[in-house]
Structure formats: structure tokens, C-alpha cells
Write a protein that holds these residues in place. Structure first.
Motif, short mmCIF file in Angstrom:
data_model
loop_
_atom_site.label_atom_id
_atom_site.label_comp_id
_atom_site.label_asym_id
_atom_site.label_seq_id
_atom_site.Cartn_x
_atom_site.Cartn_y
_atom_site.Cartn_z
N ALA A 111 0.84 -1.21 0.00
CA ALA A 111 0.00 0.00 0.00
C ALA A 111 0.87 1.25 0.00
CB ALA A 111 -0.92 0.00 1.21
N THR A 112 1.98 1.24 0.76
CA THR A 112 2.85 2.41 0.77
C THR A 112 3.50 2.63 -0.59
OG1 THR A 112 4.87 1.25 1.49
CG2 THR A 112 3.36 2.00 3.20
N GLU A 113 3.87 1.55 -1.27
CA GLU A 113 4.48 1.69 -2.59
C GLU A 113 3.46 2.22 -3.60
OE1 GLU A 113 7.66 1.50 -3.00
OE2 GLU A 113 7.84 0.93 -0.90
N ALA A 114 2.21 1.77 -3.49
CA ALA A 114 1.17 2.27 -4.39
C ALA A 114 0.94 3.76 -4.19
CB ALA A 114 -0.12 1.49 -4.18
N LEU A 115 0.95 4.20 -2.91
CA LEU A 115 0.78 5.63 -2.64
C LEU A 115 1.97 6.42 -3.18
CD1 LEU A 115 -0.61 5.35 0.99
CD2 LEU A 115 -1.84 6.24 -0.99
N GLY A 116 3.15 5.83 -3.14
CA GLY A 116 4.32 6.49 -3.70
C GLY A 116 4.19 6.72 -5.20
N LEU A 117 3.53 5.81 -5.88
CA LEU A 117 3.35 5.96 -7.33
C LEU A 117 2.50 7.17 -7.69
CD1 LEU A 117 2.81 2.23 -8.38
CD2 LEU A 117 4.86 3.63 -8.73
N ILE A 118 1.62 7.61 -6.77
CA ILE A 118 0.81 8.80 -7.04
C ILE A 118 1.34 10.01 -6.27
CG2 ILE A 118 -1.27 7.48 -7.61
CD1 ILE A 118 -2.34 8.12 -4.82
N GLY A 119 2.60 9.90 -5.79
CA GLY A 119 3.27 11.05 -5.22
C GLY A 119 3.03 11.32 -3.75
N LEU A 120 2.56 10.31 -3.00
CA LEU A 120 2.28 10.52 -1.58
C LEU A 120 3.27 9.76 -0.71
CD1 LEU A 120 -1.61 10.33 -1.48
CD2 LEU A 120 -0.18 12.37 -1.33
N PRO A 121 3.99 10.47 0.18
CA PRO A 121 4.86 9.78 1.14
C PRO A 121 4.01 8.96 2.11
CG PRO A 121 5.37 12.14 1.00
CD PRO A 121 4.05 11.93 0.31
N ALA A 122 4.41 7.72 2.39
CA ALA A 122 3.63 6.86 3.28
C ALA A 122 4.54 5.89 3.99
CB ALA A 122 2.55 6.11 2.50
N ALA A 123 4.12 5.48 5.21
CA ALA A 123 4.89 4.54 6.01
C ALA A 123 3.96 3.64 6.80
CB ALA A 123 5.82 5.30 6.97
N VAL A 124 4.46 2.46 7.15
CA VAL A 124 3.73 1.49 7.98
C VAL A 124 4.28 1.58 9.40
CG1 VAL A 124 3.10 -0.93 8.31
CG2 VAL A 124 3.46 -0.03 5.99
N LEU A 125 3.37 1.70 10.38
CA LEU A 125 3.77 1.79 11.79
C LEU A 125 3.33 0.54 12.54
CD1 LEU A 125 2.75 5.50 12.58
CD2 LEU A 125 4.90 4.63 11.64
N GLY A 126 4.18 0.10 13.47
CA GLY A 126 3.86 -1.04 14.31
C GLY A 126 3.05 -0.63 15.53
N ASP A 127 2.80 -1.56 16.42
CA ASP A 127 1.90 -1.29 17.54
C ASP A 127 2.51 -0.40 18.62
OD1 ASP A 127 3.68 -3.15 18.47
OD2 ASP A 127 2.20 -4.51 19.32
N ARG A 128 3.81 -0.11 18.52
CA ARG A 128 4.42 0.86 19.44
C ARG A 128 4.76 2.15 18.70
NH1 ARG A 128 6.41 -4.01 20.26
NH2 ARG A 128 8.27 -3.62 19.01
N GLN A 129 4.14 2.36 17.56
CA GLN A 129 4.34 3.52 16.70
C GLN A 129 5.75 3.51 16.10
OE1 GLN A 129 2.76 7.32 18.25
NE2 GLN A 129 4.10 8.40 16.84
N GLN A 130 6.38 2.34 16.06
CA GLN A 130 7.70 2.25 15.45
C GLN A 130 7.56 2.10 13.93
OE1 GLN A 130 6.09 -0.21 16.87
NE2 GLN A 130 6.82 -2.25 16.30
N LEU A 131 8.57 2.56 13.20
CA LEU A 131 8.55 2.49 11.74
C LEU A 131 8.88 1.07 11.29
CD1 LEU A 131 8.40 4.01 9.01
CD2 LEU A 131 10.86 4.42 9.23
N LEU A 132 7.98 0.47 10.52
CA LEU A 132 8.21 -0.86 9.97
C LEU A 132 8.67 -0.81 8.52
CD1 LEU A 132 5.13 -2.85 11.35
CD2 LEU A 132 7.44 -2.72 12.32
N SER A 133 8.10 0.12 7.76
CA SER A 133 8.43 0.22 6.35
C SER A 133 7.99 1.58 5.84
CB SER A 133 7.71 -0.90 5.56
OG SER A 133 7.97 -0.80 4.19
N ALA A 134 8.67 2.09 4.82
CA ALA A 134 8.31 3.39 4.24
C ALA A 134 8.68 3.41 2.77
CB ALA A 134 9.04 4.52 4.98
N ASN A 135 7.91 4.19 1.99
CA ASN A 135 8.30 4.34 0.59
C ASN A 135 9.39 5.41 0.48
OD1 ASN A 135 6.94 6.86 0.59
ND2 ASN A 135 5.09 5.99 -0.34
N ALA A 136 9.97 5.53 -0.71
CA ALA A 136 11.12 6.42 -0.91
C ALA A 136 10.76 7.88 -0.62
CB ALA A 136 11.66 6.27 -2.33
#
Length: 360
Positions: free
Chosen positions: A174-199
Motif C-alpha cells: 500500500a505504501t508503494e502504491a501511494l508512492g506511485l501517485i506522489g504521496l509519502p507513506a509509512a507502515v507503523l507497528g503497535d508501538r508507533q515504530q517504523l516498519l516500512s516506508a516508501n522512498a
């Protein structure tokens, strides 16, 4: 006693298709004379589970009881970190079982009271607990059956870890798809830690966002407080869906709006380490934004959006009251709600935030 080969196949199939876990758990329970089985993910926001039909009914009854603290069995079993299955007698004495509220007041009156369970620690920090429940009249789980479950445990661990990886990959996509339309996005874990992010999101580190090990933070302290509050409410299922947070402009960057989207699901959500999707929308200066856009970005009601948009276009509270045919106090009531939802405190702050055409 060797594990049935068909059961092993079913477990790995469930690892690839999480919707098949109830069927695999049903067969697992049947091999040891169990009435049913459940698989739990122990996370910061509570337990998530997938279970056989009979265990789902039991879990619903326990949830309705409103006394989660009486289940001392699960935390005690997890704390043991035993690399295999255990039974009640590995945790409690007979005397303790006789007076334990979970057994004496909940399980045994419903015809249950014996189990075998194991805690599995999967990559990403989650703990998976598998519990096989047995009817009280059939007696405790035998040591032979515990040994059989121990032989199944490596297959269960690999399949659960694979399910967890698939669940995270779905949210990452989902984050990569949002990146394709120009939106920065990231996945957060249950402690608000960063799990993954697009470029695009990574490009905002550390100027706009800061990926500390403990949790992801926004560089704007006021916005970060709003994000932490929104995330906490989201974990408690009290956030009301998407929550939007304004981020003030910087010298080299325009104002932004952070959107926190809770990650929800049903049976297969038990394996997902993701709790939220954070999306950042840049704002470019010009004329005030359309009212419908304000509703979506800040969760404003139509009346609140009309007030916010009117102020951004240069109207006063009194002028808006006359235009809308309401009292000034009504407009000020809407304005108070707008302040709370946008994180601003004065009209001048709100006007600066909303100034100009918005391009996405």
C-alpha cells in the motif's frame, strides 16, 4: 507418534492462505482429542486471535465477561519461554487450579478445563500463542499427546512466521502504491515504530519525521503530540477511522497534513505487525482549499468546513454568521471544533495553515 502428513500440509497451506487457519487448528485439536484450538498474537494493543468455531464461542464469552486479568495462564506460559508445548500442570499445582478464577469460574463450568499450549516468538517482535483446549470429562492432555504437539511445533512456527510476513507485505504494498501517485507513506507497528516506508517518506527523514528506534516522531512538536494521541486512540479502537494532523511549514518545505489510517482486519489480521498507515500530504500556498477537501483532510463536519473555509477566504465570524443565517455563538462553536481538529489555537494560525490553492 509421528504427525499426520496431511495435517502438516494443512498447516503450511494456512501459512500461505490465513483464512485456512481455523481448518488447520480444528485438525490439530482432533489429533490430541481436543475440542478446539486457538491461535493468538500477543501485542501491545491486546490479543488478536483466530480459532476453531467452538473456541470462537468460548473466546466471545470470555471477552463479554470483562475480566481479562483472571487469565493468568497465558502470561505465565509466555514468560516461561519453553520451546515446546506445556499443560496446566507445568504452570499450576492441583491446589492452585482448584481455586484459580479462570478455571474454577469460567472454564470448568462450561465443560472445559484442560489444555496444551505453546508460545512461539516470530520475527518482528510478535508472540504467537497456540492453545488446544480439551473437555473436562476427558481428563488432562497426555504426555504422549504433548510429545506429538511438540513434533508439530516447528511446522506451526514456520507457517505462523510466513503468515506474519505476508501480512506485512500486504501493507507495505500500500505504501508503494501511494508512492506511485506522489504521496509519502509509512507502515507503523503497535508501538508507533517504523516498519516500512516508501522512498518519498524516507526523503522527509529527519526534517519532517524522525525514525527513532522507540517510535516514529514528527519533527514539529505540536504535531507529534497530536500524532501520539491519535495513535493511542487508534490502538484502543477509539479514533473514529482516519485522523488528520496539520504540520507547520518549514523554510524549505510547505505545510503538510499527516493522515493516520488504522490497519484493520479479521482473521488474517492476527498475523499483521502493522497497526497504522501514516500518509503525508503536502500543501502549496495560494487560495483557501475547497470545503469538501477540508472535510476529508481534517474530519470536519460540513458546517465546520464552511467556517474554516470562510475564515481562510478572509471572512470574519460575524460575516459568516450573517451569511449562514446563524448566531455568532454558533459559528464560534464550530470554530472551537475546528481548532481542536486542526491542532490550531487562534484564527491567525488557522488562516496560515489553510492559506492558498492546495495541489496534491
Amino acid at each position: 507418534m509421528e504427525p499426520p502428513s496431511q495435517l502438516v500440509d494443512d498447516i503450511y497451506e494456512a501459512g500461505s492462505v490465513p483464512e485456512f487457519w481455523p481448518r488447520a487448528l480444528e485438525k490439530l485439536a482432533a489429533t490430541v482429542d481436543g475440542a478446539g484450538a486457538a491461535l493468538f498474537a500477543v501485542r501491545a494493543d491486546g490479543l488478536r486471535s483466530v480459532a476453531t468455531p467452538s473456541m470462537l464461542d468460548l473466546l466471545r464469552e470470555f471477552d463479554a465477561l470483562g475480566r481479562p486479568e483472571i487469565n493468568r495462564r497465558t502470561p505465565a506460559a509466555v514468560a516461561m519461554r519453553h520451546p515446546g508445548f506445556i499443560t496446566e500442570y507445568d504452570v499450576f499445582t492441583e491446589e492452585e487450579l482448584a481455586v484459580d478464577p479462570f478455571y474454577a469460574e469460567f472454564l470448568r463450568p462450561r465443560g472445559y478445563g484442560w489444555c496444551a499450549g505453546s508460545a512461539i516468538f516470530v520475527p518482528g517482535g510478535d508472540t504467537i500463542v497456540i492453545s488446544v483446549e480439551k473437555r473436562l470429562n476427558l481428563g488432562p492432555v497426555s504426555r504422549d499427546h504433548v510429545a506429538l504437539l511438540d513434533r508439530m511445533r516447528p511446522h506451526l512456527a514456520r507457517a505462523a512466521a510466513f503468515s506474519a510476513r505476508l501480512a506485512l507485505d500486504r501493507v507495505r504494498s500500500a505504501t508503494e502504491a501511494l508512492g506511485l501517485i506522489g504521496l509519502p507513506a509509512a507502515v507503523l507497528g503497535d508501538r508507533q515504530q517504523l516498519l516500512s516506508a516508501n522512498a518519498l517518506f524516507e526523503d522527509l527523514i529527519p526534517d519532517v519525521v524522525r525514525a527513532h528506534r522507540a517510535r516514529l516522531m514528527l519533527a514539529d512538536q505540536g504535531a507529534d503530540r497530536l500524532l501520539a494521541d491519535a495513535f493511542a486512540r487508534s490502538l484502543k479502537r477509539a479514533g473514529g477511522g482516519v485522523q488528520s494532523i496539520p504540520i507547520a511549514a518549514q523554510e524549505a518545505r510547505p505545510a503538510m497534513v499527516a493522515h493516520l489510517l488504522p490497519v484493520r482486519g479479521v482473521a488474517n489480521d492476527v498475523f499483521s505487525a502493522a497497526s497504522g498507515l501514516l500518509m503525508l500530504t503536502p500543501v502549496v500556498a495560494g487560495k483557501g482549499p475547497p470545503r469538501q477537501l477540508l472535510e476529508g483532510l481534517f474530519d470536519l463536519s460540513p458546517a465546520e468546513a464552511r467556517v474554516a473555509g470562510g475564515l481562510a477566504d478572509g471572512s470574519t465570524v460575524e460575516q459568516l454568521a450573517r451569511l449562514q443565517g446563524v448566531s455568532s455563538e454558533t459559528v464560534r462553536g464550530h470554530l472551537k471544533a475546528v481548532f481542536a481538529k486542526t491542532g490550531t489555537h487562534r484564527q491567525s494560525e488557522l488562516v496560515r495553515l489553510l492559506a492558498g490553492p492546495w495541489h496534491f
